[in-house]
Enzyme design. Structure first.
Site, PDB file in Angstrom:
ATOM      1  N   GLY A  71     130.209  -2.641  36.637  1.00  0.00           N
ATOM      2  CA  GLY A  71     128.853  -2.407  36.172  1.00  0.00           C
ATOM      3  C   GLY A  71     128.781  -1.728  34.813  1.00  0.00           C
ATOM      4  N   THR A  72     129.687  -0.809  34.550  1.00  0.00           N
ATOM      5  CA  THR A  72     129.667  -0.107  33.270  1.00  0.00           C
ATOM      6  C   THR A  72     129.903  -1.063  32.112  1.00  0.00           C
ATOM      7  OG1 THR A  72     130.371   2.005  34.232  1.00  0.00           O
ATOM      8  CG2 THR A  72     130.814   1.674  31.888  1.00  0.00           C
ATOM      9  N   ASN A 152     121.069   5.823  41.370  1.00  0.00           N
ATOM     10  CA  ASN A 152     122.295   6.061  42.128  1.00  0.00           C
ATOM     11  C   ASN A 152     122.380   7.457  42.745  1.00  0.00           C
ATOM     12  OD1 ASN A 152     122.618   6.748  39.215  1.00  0.00           O
ATOM     13  ND2 ASN A 152     124.591   7.542  39.901  1.00  0.00           N
ATOM     14  N   GLN A 180     123.275  -0.478  42.372  1.00  0.00           N
ATOM     15  CA  GLN A 180     123.051   0.055  43.720  1.00  0.00           C
ATOM     16  C   GLN A 180     122.205  -0.868  44.593  1.00  0.00           C
ATOM     17  OE1 GLN A 180     124.391   2.686  45.129  1.00  0.00           O
ATOM     18  NE2 GLN A 180     125.394   3.560  43.334  1.00  0.00           N
ATOM     19  N   SER A 200     128.235  -4.566  40.331  1.00  0.00           N
ATOM     20  CA  SER A 200     129.618  -4.135  40.543  1.00  0.00           C
ATOM     21  C   SER A 200     130.014  -4.370  41.991  1.00  0.00           C
ATOM     22  CB  SER A 200     129.762  -2.657  40.190  1.00  0.00           C
ATOM     23  OG  SER A 200     131.109  -2.265  40.173  1.00  0.00           O
ATOM     24  N   HIS A 202     132.352  -3.251  44.016  1.00  0.00           N
ATOM     25  CA  HIS A 202     132.783  -2.200  44.944  1.00  0.00           C
ATOM     26  C   HIS A 202     131.632  -1.431  45.566  1.00  0.00           C
ATOM     27  CE1 HIS A 202     132.432   1.631  42.511  1.00  0.00           C
ATOM     28  NE2 HIS A 202     132.271   0.742  41.552  1.00  0.00           N
ATOM     29  N   THR A 238     142.172 -12.390  30.387  1.00  0.00           N
ATOM     30  CA  THR A 238     142.466 -13.267  31.514  1.00  0.00           C
ATOM     31  C   THR A 238     141.633 -12.853  32.718  1.00  0.00           C
ATOM     32  OG1 THR A 238     144.730 -13.635  30.756  1.00  0.00           O
ATOM     33  CG2 THR A 238     144.269 -14.109  33.068  1.00  0.00           C
ATOM     34  N   CYS A 328     123.645  22.691  39.057  1.00  0.00           N
ATOM     35  CA  CYS A 328     124.721  23.665  38.800  1.00  0.00           C
ATOM     36  C   CYS A 328     125.538  23.771  40.076  1.00  0.00           C
ATOM     37  CB  CYS A 328     124.152  25.034  38.437  1.00  0.00           C
ATOM     38  SG  CYS A 328     123.138  25.040  36.959  1.00  0.00           S
TER      39      CYS A 328
END
Length: 377
Positions: A71-72, A152, A180, A200, A202, A238, A328
């Site tokens: 996806g990135t 996400n 997502q 993506s 995965h 490839t 945080c």
């Protein structure tokens, strides 16, 4: 101690049928798809069959699907093309997008001098549609809107159709990171005016390191790197044959079982919410993640009433895998940019945890997690 995996928004377990198909492919289908001999032709045929199968799921044509490493890369390919190849001078996005979009947009702003505008979001992470229309009407520069289908971190579902209508009204291009959503929601790309999506494998029980970008027919694609001119010149490298076939299989399984899996996971999520509220009425849910109509059934972002920097670590030590979602938190210098954007400082400082579910999650695992949370709080 049995390990419990509740971090399916980060990645998912590969389906056994996918693993088996990939294993057979590695043994029997090892040719380079660019080779002209029979081994290469066999591999090429398998890749193109997978492309056609994936395209059919979205009601598009095979040439509109470009295989990537995930996806990135797909987001980067789309955003770079919009600016370098399609003449986009302005991008409208939000500050709660995935970093694959946010960091790429910032890079393009600095390196290509594009205008970068952010649409407002409310305290629940919902896009301000009125502000989006104001932004679209404010400039005649060629514009791309980039907003993710499902967030996400908090699971909010974007009103795709409404965004698409606005983009069409103002002649803006529309890109959505659908990482997502793919494999969990049906998406007919002929029914709306989305020009580009990223996916993506995965995230829907396929292998890592493979995904795809959708470019609506009529848009040329300028590669980000050069070499062998694979993917019709759009992506030199490839092809990852076995993973592409695995992605095709995983997507088919996910879509064939979509409604049954959704019903099963929704019940687990509802049960988890109910049990959490029994622990404390002060437990809150970030974004719209507890709203079954406006959020993904796979994601629940929980904000506990106290700050507990060791909560994630303690859950991990108990064999329970989850993701942090606090602005945080222990183990993260930056925290969640999403929660930092939508929550007031006092609330953002409390410990938030993202729990995410899959078809492999069980009620017994939810019960064990609830018991452990009671102990830790």
């Amino acid at each position: 101690m049995k390990a419990i995996y509740l971090d399916n928004a980060a990645t998912t377990k590969i389906d056994a049928e996918v693993l088996n198909l990939m294993y057979i492919s590695m043994q029997e289908n090892f040719g380079n798809p660019s080779s002209t001999h029979q081994f290469g032709r066999k591999a090429k045929s398998a890749v193109e069959t997978a492309r056609k199968n994936i395209a059919k799921h979205f009601n598009v044509t095979a040439p509109e699907i470009i295989f990537t490493a995930g996806g990135t890369e797909a987001d980067n390919l789309i955003l770079n093309n919009a600016v370098l190849n399609l003449g986009v001078q302005r991008i409208i996005t939000s500050k709660i997008e995935h970093h694959a979009v946010l960091h790429t947009c910032k890079f393009l702003e600095k390196s290509k001098n594009i205008t970068l505008d952010y649409v407002n979001v409310d305290e629940f992470g919902s896009i301000d549609l009125l502000h989006l229309e104001v932004l679209l009407a404010d400039s005649e520069a060629k514009t791309l809107v980039s907003l993710m289908y499902i967030n996400n971190e908090i699971g909010n579902i974007l009103p795709l159709d409404e965004i698409a209508v606005l983009c069409k009204k103002y002649n803006a291009l529309f890109h959505s990171d659908t990482v997502q959503a793919i494999g969990h929601y049906n998406l007919d790309l002929q029914e709306n005016s989305i020009d580009f999506i990223a996916a993506s494998a995965h995230k829907f029980h396929g292998p890592k390191g493979v995904g795809f970008a959708f470019f609506k027919k009529g848009f040329g694609v300028l590669p980000m790197f050069y070499g062998g001119d694979q993917e019709r010149g759009a992506r030199s490298s490839t092809e990852n044959v076995h993973s592409i076939l695995g992605m095709d299989k995983a997507l088919t399984i996910a879509i064939d079982n979509l409604y049954a899996d959704k019903e099963y996971i929704e019940k687990l999520k509802l049960y988890f919410i109910t049990e959490l509220q029994k622990i404390s009425k002060s437990i809150q849910f970030n974004g719209l993640s507890s709203d079954f109509k406006k959020s993904s059934y796979t994601i629940l972002n929980v904000r506990f009433p106290v700050k507990n920097d060791m909560l994630l670590f303690s859950l991990d030590m108990a064999g329970i895998a989850v993701s942090g979602g606090s602005a945080c938190q222990s183990g993260s210098n930056k925290g969640s940019h999403v929660l930092a954007e939508i929550l007031k400082d006092e609330e953002a400082d409390k410990t938030s945890v993202r729990f995410s579910f899959s078809k492999y999650t069980t009620k017994e695992e939810i019960d064990t997690t609830i018991i452990k949370i009671k102990e830790l709080l």
